[in-house]
Design a protein around this motif. Structure first.
Motif, PDB file in Angstrom:
ATOM      1  N   VAL A  52      -0.609 -21.315  -3.525  1.00 51.30           N
ATOM      2  CA  VAL A  52       0.291 -20.338  -2.915  1.00 51.30           C
ATOM      3  C   VAL A  52      -0.479 -19.024  -2.842  1.00 51.30           C
ATOM      4  O   VAL A  52      -1.054 -18.574  -3.840  1.00 51.30           O
ATOM      5  N   GLY A  53      -0.529 -18.420  -1.666  1.00 48.30           N
ATOM      6  CA  GLY A  53      -1.294 -17.191  -1.506  1.00 48.30           C
ATOM      7  C   GLY A  53      -2.776 -17.478  -1.342  1.00 48.30           C
ATOM      8  O   GLY A  53      -3.176 -18.567  -0.925  1.00 48.30           O
ATOM      9  N   ARG A  54      -3.595 -16.507  -1.698  1.00 46.12           N
ATOM     10  CA  ARG A  54      -5.048 -16.624  -1.541  1.00 46.12           C
ATOM     11  C   ARG A  54      -5.749 -16.779  -2.878  1.00 46.12           C
ATOM     12  O   ARG A  54      -5.259 -16.309  -3.916  1.00 46.12           O
ATOM     13  N   LEU A  55      -6.912 -17.413  -2.834  1.00 46.79           N
ATOM     14  CA  LEU A  55      -7.863 -17.383  -3.936  1.00 46.79           C
ATOM     15  C   LEU A  55      -8.943 -16.361  -3.595  1.00 46.79           C
ATOM     16  O   LEU A  55      -9.253 -16.152  -2.420  1.00 46.79           O
ATOM     17  N   LYS A  56      -9.517 -15.752  -4.607  1.00 50.06           N
ATOM     18  CA  LYS A  56     -10.548 -14.758  -4.358  1.00 50.06           C
ATOM     19  C   LYS A  56     -11.724 -15.402  -3.628  1.00 50.06           C
ATOM     20  O   LYS A  56     -12.248 -16.440  -4.041  1.00 50.06           O
ATOM     21  N   GLY A  57     -12.117 -14.789  -2.498  1.00 47.18           N
ATOM     22  CA  GLY A  57     -13.205 -15.326  -1.699  1.00 47.18           C
ATOM     23  C   GLY A  57     -12.853 -16.607  -0.978  1.00 47.18           C
ATOM     24  O   GLY A  57     -13.736 -17.261  -0.407  1.00 47.18           O
ATOM     25  N   LEU A 178      -3.255 -10.320  -5.587  1.00 48.11           N
ATOM     26  CA  LEU A 178      -2.297  -9.507  -6.333  1.00 48.11           C
ATOM     27  C   LEU A 178      -2.948  -8.251  -6.886  1.00 48.11           C
ATOM     28  O   LEU A 178      -3.968  -8.316  -7.576  1.00 48.11           O
ATOM     29  N   ARG A 179      -2.368  -7.115  -6.580  1.00 43.30           N
ATOM     30  CA  ARG A 179      -2.837  -5.862  -7.163  1.00 43.30           C
ATOM     31  C   ARG A 179      -2.622  -5.872  -8.675  1.00 43.30           C
ATOM     32  O   ARG A 179      -1.704  -6.503  -9.196  1.00 43.30           O
ATOM     33  N   ALA A 180      -3.469  -5.132  -9.354  1.00 44.48           N
ATOM     34  CA  ALA A 180      -3.378  -5.082 -10.814  1.00 44.48           C
ATOM     35  C   ALA A 180      -2.095  -4.402 -11.271  1.00 44.48           C
ATOM     36  O   ALA A 180      -1.480  -4.816 -12.259  1.00 44.48           O
ATOM     37  N   PRO A 256      -4.867 -12.804  -8.928  1.00 42.99           N
ATOM     38  CA  PRO A 256      -5.040 -11.376  -9.186  1.00 42.99           C
ATOM     39  C   PRO A 256      -6.397 -10.913  -8.649  1.00 42.99           C
ATOM     40  O   PRO A 256      -7.350 -11.692  -8.582  1.00 42.99           O
ATOM     41  N   VAL A 257      -6.481  -9.655  -8.264  1.00 43.60           N
ATOM     42  CA  VAL A 257      -7.713  -9.150  -7.655  1.00 43.60           C
ATOM     43  C   VAL A 257      -8.930  -9.327  -8.556  1.00 43.60           C
ATOM     44  O   VAL A 257     -10.062  -9.437  -8.073  1.00 43.60           O
ATOM     45  N   ASP A 258      -8.719  -9.379  -9.870  1.00 44.54           N
ATOM     46  CA  ASP A 258      -9.852  -9.466 -10.796  1.00 44.54           C
ATOM     47  C   ASP A 258     -10.089 -10.880 -11.326  1.00 44.54           C
ATOM     48  O   ASP A 258     -10.897 -11.080 -12.236  1.00 44.54           O
ATOM     49  N   PHE A 259      -9.405 -11.891 -10.749  1.00 45.62           N
ATOM     50  CA  PHE A 259      -9.598 -13.267 -11.235  1.00 45.62           C
ATOM     51  C   PHE A 259     -10.483 -14.050 -10.281  1.00 45.62           C
ATOM     52  O   PHE A 259     -10.198 -14.160  -9.096  1.00 45.62           O
ATOM     53  N   ASP A 260     -11.544 -14.626 -10.827  1.00 39.79           N
ATOM     54  CA  ASP A 260     -12.464 -15.418 -10.019  1.00 39.79           C
ATOM     55  C   ASP A 260     -12.966 -16.615 -10.828  1.00 39.79           C
ATOM     56  O   ASP A 260     -14.106 -17.046 -10.678  1.00 39.79           O
ATOM     57  N   GLY A 261     -12.095 -17.162 -11.680  1.00 35.93           N
ATOM     58  CA  GLY A 261     -12.511 -18.223 -12.589  1.00 35.93           C
ATOM     59  C   GLY A 261     -12.123 -19.610 -12.122  1.00 35.93           C
ATOM     60  O   GLY A 261     -11.788 -19.835 -10.954  1.00 35.93           O
ATOM     61  N   GLU A 262     -12.145 -20.545 -13.064  1.00 40.66           N
ATOM     62  CA  GLU A 262     -11.774 -21.933 -12.792  1.00 40.66           C
ATOM     63  C   GLU A 262     -10.322 -21.986 -12.298  1.00 40.66           C
ATOM     64  O   GLU A 262      -9.442 -21.309 -12.840  1.00 40.66           O
ATOM     65  N   PHE A 263     -10.096 -22.830 -11.291  1.00 42.89           N
ATOM     66  CA  PHE A 263      -8.747 -22.932 -10.733  1.00 42.89           C
ATOM     67  C   PHE A 263      -7.736 -23.354 -11.801  1.00 42.89           C
ATOM     68  O   PHE A 263      -6.590 -22.909 -11.789  1.00 42.89           O
TER      69      PHE A 263
END
Length: 287
Positions: A52-57, A178-180, A256-263
């Protein structure tokens, strides 16, 4: 296009195989209550899966590998298979395939059933893990209702009335993420007076949702009652100037804008065990 229409004299609903998408919802008098995929937005009520929504990158990360994954996932762009077609119900199924595994390395079965029950359309989503490892996923509904509703004076006459007070802060998006910082809720008590200005800054994400139902209403117009089971968040979205309002029960939300980890560790995902089926329900009542 391969479509199936359900009708009981009070509601008429049409579903298409592409995306298992609801594409028409009419009341007993034939008034169209669903957005008809105009130039402002080319969809009606897409199903959001497996995100749901976007993933970073626009990238899904799993066990050290990356997979391209666009906003809201791929289910809305896949052709489902008809499992059942009856006068008052139908079921469509999507299973993992070569194309889906290029984006989402999990074996799954997604079954969507539409059924008429008196003056309501009941939509049931069943997500099954048919693979050999835990399956992280999200799922959401994205119906776009006519705004203004037929017979209403204008957009500003419309209100959403929630089943419960919604005092928790809401989230907004930055580039689809998502904004922080959260923001004060525009819902006053249990009511949200609708206006185009609400959506100048994109969608409203209610990630601490208290309600399990709401009423979409305006003087002189049909009333739409929505309720949901298994969904824990709600998105509200429109494009200023466009004649639709999306009221979206979700289980999950954008990264979240700062999350770029494992799904599997992404906030908002659920973890479906091997052989497990999770069930989610949306009711759309018309009066």
């Amino acid at each position: 296009m391969d479509r199936h229409t359900l009708s009981n004299g009070r509601i008429t609903a049409t579903v298409k195989a592409d995306g298992a998408e609801l594409c028409s919802l009419q009341d007993a008098t034939g008034q169209q209550l669903l957005w008809q995929a105009g130039p402002a937005w080319p969809r009606h009520a897409p199903i959001l899966f497996p995100i749901v929504g976007r993933l970073k990158g626009d990238v899904l990360r799993h066990r050290g590998k990356t997979y391209p994954m666009t906003q809201h996932g791929f289910a809305r762009d896949q052709r489902f298979v008809w499992a059942e077609r009856e006068p008052l119900s139908c079921t469509l199924v999507l299973q993992d395939n070569i194309e889906t595994r290029a984006h989402y390395p999990f074996a799954f079965r997604l079954a969507v059933t539409y059924a008429l029950d008196d003056d309501a359309l009941v939509i049931t989503y069943e997500v099954s893990n048919t693979g050999d490892e835990m399956m992280p996923a999200s799922i959401g509904a994205h119906p776009a209702f006519a705004w203004p509703l037929p017979g209403a004076e204008d957009k500003a006459s419309h209100t959403l009335v929630f089943s419960d007070a919604e005092p928790a802060p809401v989230r907004r998006l930055d580039g689809g993420l998502l904004r922080a910082q959260s923001e004060p809720s525009p819902v006053e008590g249990g009511a949200l007076a609708l206006s185009e200005e609400l959506f100048v800054d994109d969608a409203i994400v209610i990630d601490q949702l208290a309600s399990t139902s709401l009423r979409y209403m305006a003087p002189g117009a049909p009333t739409i009652d929505l309720s949901w089971q298994g969904f824990h968040q709600l998105g509200l979205w429109s494009k200023p100037g466009a004649a639709f309002l999306c009221i979206e029960p979700w289980l999950g939300y954008a990264s979240p804008v700062d999350f770029d980890g494992e799904f599997s560790r992404k906030p908002g995902v659920i973890h479906i065990a091997i052989g497990e089926t999770r069930r989610f329900v949306q009711h759309i009542g018309v009066s």
